[in-house]
Structures are given as structure tokens and as C-alpha cells.
Design a protein around this motif. Structure first.
Motif, PDB file in Angstrom:
ATOM      1  N   SER A 276       4.267  -4.395   1.235  1.00  0.00           N
ATOM      2  CA  SER A 276       4.092  -3.148   2.031  1.00  0.00           C
ATOM      3  C   SER A 276       4.453  -2.110   1.190  1.00  0.00           C
ATOM      4  O   SER A 276       3.704  -0.855   1.258  1.00  0.00           O
ATOM      5  CB  SER A 276       4.680  -3.068   3.470  1.00  0.00           C
ATOM      6  OG  SER A 276       6.095  -3.332   2.972  1.00  0.00           O
ATOM      7  N   ILE A 277       5.489  -2.162   0.226  1.00  0.00           N
ATOM      8  CA  ILE A 277       5.996  -1.020  -0.524  1.00  0.00           C
ATOM      9  C   ILE A 277       4.894  -0.690  -1.508  1.00  0.00           C
ATOM     10  O   ILE A 277       4.405   0.416  -1.785  1.00  0.00           O
ATOM     11  CB  ILE A 277       7.171  -1.407  -1.175  1.00  0.00           C
ATOM     12  CG1 ILE A 277       8.361  -1.390  -0.107  1.00  0.00           C
ATOM     13  CG2 ILE A 277       7.718  -0.452  -2.249  1.00  0.00           C
ATOM     14  CD1 ILE A 277       9.576  -1.707  -0.574  1.00  0.00           C
ATOM     15  N   VAL A 278       4.149  -1.946  -2.022  1.00  0.00           N
ATOM     16  CA  VAL A 278       3.270  -1.587  -3.089  1.00  0.00           C
ATOM     17  C   VAL A 278       2.037  -1.309  -2.884  1.00  0.00           C
ATOM     18  O   VAL A 278       1.416  -0.103  -3.077  1.00  0.00           O
ATOM     19  CB  VAL A 278       2.990  -3.038  -3.860  1.00  0.00           C
ATOM     20  CG1 VAL A 278       1.862  -2.837  -4.862  1.00  0.00           C
ATOM     21  CG2 VAL A 278       4.224  -3.604  -4.593  1.00  0.00           C
ATOM     22  N   LEU A 279       1.759  -1.561  -1.413  1.00  0.00           N
ATOM     23  CA  LEU A 279       0.500  -1.057  -0.883  1.00  0.00           C
ATOM     24  C   LEU A 279       0.723   0.371  -0.504  1.00  0.00           C
ATOM     25  O   LEU A 279      -0.202   1.198  -0.683  1.00  0.00           O
ATOM     26  CB  LEU A 279       0.184  -1.849   0.466  1.00  0.00           C
ATOM     27  CG  LEU A 279      -1.098  -1.289   1.237  1.00  0.00           C
ATOM     28  CD1 LEU A 279      -2.390  -1.629   0.595  1.00  0.00           C
ATOM     29  CD2 LEU A 279      -1.209  -2.189   2.520  1.00  0.00           C
ATOM     30  N   GLY A 280       1.709   0.767  -0.282  1.00  0.00           N
ATOM     31  CA  GLY A 280       2.011   2.203   0.259  1.00  0.00           C
ATOM     32  C   GLY A 280       1.938   3.150  -0.729  1.00  0.00           C
ATOM     33  O   GLY A 280       1.410   4.154  -0.782  1.00  0.00           O
ATOM     34  N   THR A 281       2.815   2.599  -1.729  1.00  0.00           N
ATOM     35  CA  THR A 281       2.700   3.367  -3.109  1.00  0.00           C
ATOM     36  C   THR A 281       1.376   3.603  -3.637  1.00  0.00           C
ATOM     37  O   THR A 281       0.907   4.660  -4.038  1.00  0.00           O
ATOM     38  CB  THR A 281       3.556   2.616  -4.099  1.00  0.00           C
ATOM     39  OG1 THR A 281       4.772   2.474  -3.467  1.00  0.00           O
ATOM     40  CG2 THR A 281       3.877   3.681  -5.222  1.00  0.00           C
ATOM     41  N   SER A 282       0.683   2.628  -3.653  1.00  0.00           N
ATOM     42  CA  SER A 282      -0.858   2.776  -4.143  1.00  0.00           C
ATOM     43  C   SER A 282      -1.666   3.653  -3.323  1.00  0.00           C
ATOM     44  O   SER A 282      -2.586   4.564  -4.019  1.00  0.00           O
ATOM     45  CB  SER A 282      -1.585   1.337  -4.321  1.00  0.00           C
ATOM     46  OG  SER A 282      -1.809   0.745  -3.024  1.00  0.00           O
ATOM     47  N   LEU A 283      -1.591   3.589  -1.883  1.00  0.00           N
ATOM     48  CA  LEU A 283      -2.500   4.356  -1.204  1.00  0.00           C
ATOM     49  C   LEU A 283      -1.839   5.642  -1.171  1.00  0.00           C
ATOM     50  O   LEU A 283      -2.764   6.778  -1.024  1.00  0.00           O
ATOM     51  CB  LEU A 283      -2.081   3.980   0.382  1.00  0.00           C
ATOM     52  CG  LEU A 283      -2.923   2.889   0.655  1.00  0.00           C
ATOM     53  CD1 LEU A 283      -2.622   2.386   2.184  1.00  0.00           C
ATOM     54  CD2 LEU A 283      -4.532   2.889   0.501  1.00  0.00           C
ATOM     55  N   PHE A 284      -0.589   6.133  -1.486  1.00  0.00           N
ATOM     56  CA  PHE A 284      -0.005   7.471  -1.631  1.00  0.00           C
ATOM     57  C   PHE A 284      -0.795   7.916  -2.996  1.00  0.00           C
ATOM     58  O   PHE A 284      -1.063   9.173  -2.924  1.00  0.00           O
ATOM     59  CB  PHE A 284       1.626   7.487  -2.079  1.00  0.00           C
ATOM     60  CG  PHE A 284       2.129   8.639  -2.257  1.00  0.00           C
ATOM     61  CD1 PHE A 284       2.330   9.737  -1.243  1.00  0.00           C
ATOM     62  CD2 PHE A 284       2.510   9.049  -3.690  1.00  0.00           C
ATOM     63  CE1 PHE A 284       2.675  10.815  -1.837  1.00  0.00           C
ATOM     64  CE2 PHE A 284       3.081  10.366  -3.913  1.00  0.00           C
ATOM     65  CZ  PHE A 284       3.019  10.866  -3.323  1.00  0.00           C
ATOM     66  N   PHE A 285      -0.814   7.397  -3.934  1.00  0.00           N
ATOM     67  CA  PHE A 285      -1.263   7.699  -5.353  1.00  0.00           C
ATOM     68  C   PHE A 285      -2.791   8.092  -5.086  1.00  0.00           C
ATOM     69  O   PHE A 285      -3.497   9.067  -5.597  1.00  0.00           O
ATOM     70  CB  PHE A 285      -0.996   6.974  -6.620  1.00  0.00           C
ATOM     71  CG  PHE A 285       0.392   7.154  -6.908  1.00  0.00           C
ATOM     72  CD1 PHE A 285       0.894   8.243  -7.430  1.00  0.00           C
ATOM     73  CD2 PHE A 285       1.191   6.211  -6.797  1.00  0.00           C
ATOM     74  CE1 PHE A 285       2.174   8.550  -7.999  1.00  0.00           C
ATOM     75  CE2 PHE A 285       2.494   6.122  -7.402  1.00  0.00           C
ATOM     76  CZ  PHE A 285       3.129   7.408  -7.993  1.00  0.00           C
ATOM     77  N   VAL A 286      -3.456   7.078  -4.416  1.00  0.00           N
ATOM     78  CA  VAL A 286      -5.001   7.577  -4.170  1.00  0.00           C
ATOM     79  C   VAL A 286      -5.213   8.636  -3.480  1.00  0.00           C
ATOM     80  O   VAL A 286      -5.997   9.507  -3.671  1.00  0.00           O
ATOM     81  CB  VAL A 286      -5.447   6.124  -3.474  1.00  0.00           C
ATOM     82  CG1 VAL A 286      -6.951   6.364  -2.956  1.00  0.00           C
ATOM     83  CG2 VAL A 286      -5.533   4.867  -4.531  1.00  0.00           C
TER      84      VAL A 286
END
Length: 62
Positions: free
Chosen positions: A3-13
Motif C-alpha cells: 500500500s505504501i508503494v501503491l500510494g507513492t506511485s499514485l502520488f507521483f502520477v
């Protein structure tokens, strides 16, 4: 951890999607066409002059 990796990737997108400035659209001003009034046919100036002379004449008579 996923969830941290997914949240971080969605933030950058999402942050790159909104990058840049918003430029307001350019709108052409409306074109207004006026017909020039012919002063020789406009009797408003003549009427105003006559009324002014009558007013001064009445004031001078008193």
C-alpha cells in the motif's frame, strides 16, 4: 508495504498530471459597429440652444 508503494506511485502520477500552469483562454473582444450620426439632421442641439435662450430671456425680463 504494497500500500505504501501503491500510494507513492499514485502520488507521483497525480503530481505530474497537474504539472504546469493553467493558461486562461484568449477570447476575442466583440466587434461593435456604430453608425455615425449626421449632425445636420440632429435637432437636439438646436432645441437645447432655443431653450437656453428662452430661459435667459425669461430671467432677464424679471
Amino acid at each position: 508495504m504494497k500500500s505504501i508503494v501503491l500510494g507513492t506511485s499514485l502520488f507521483f502520477v497525480a503530481s505530474t498530471a497537474f504539472a504546469g500552469n493553467y493558461e486562461t483562454p484568449y477570447v476575442d473582444p466583440p466587434v461593435i459597429i456604430e453608425d455615425a450620426a449626421n449632425s445636420s439632421t440632429d435637432s437636439a442641439g438646436i432645441v437645447l440652444g432655443i431653450m437656453t435662450l428662452l430661459l435667459f430671456g425669461a430671467a432677464a425680463a424679471n
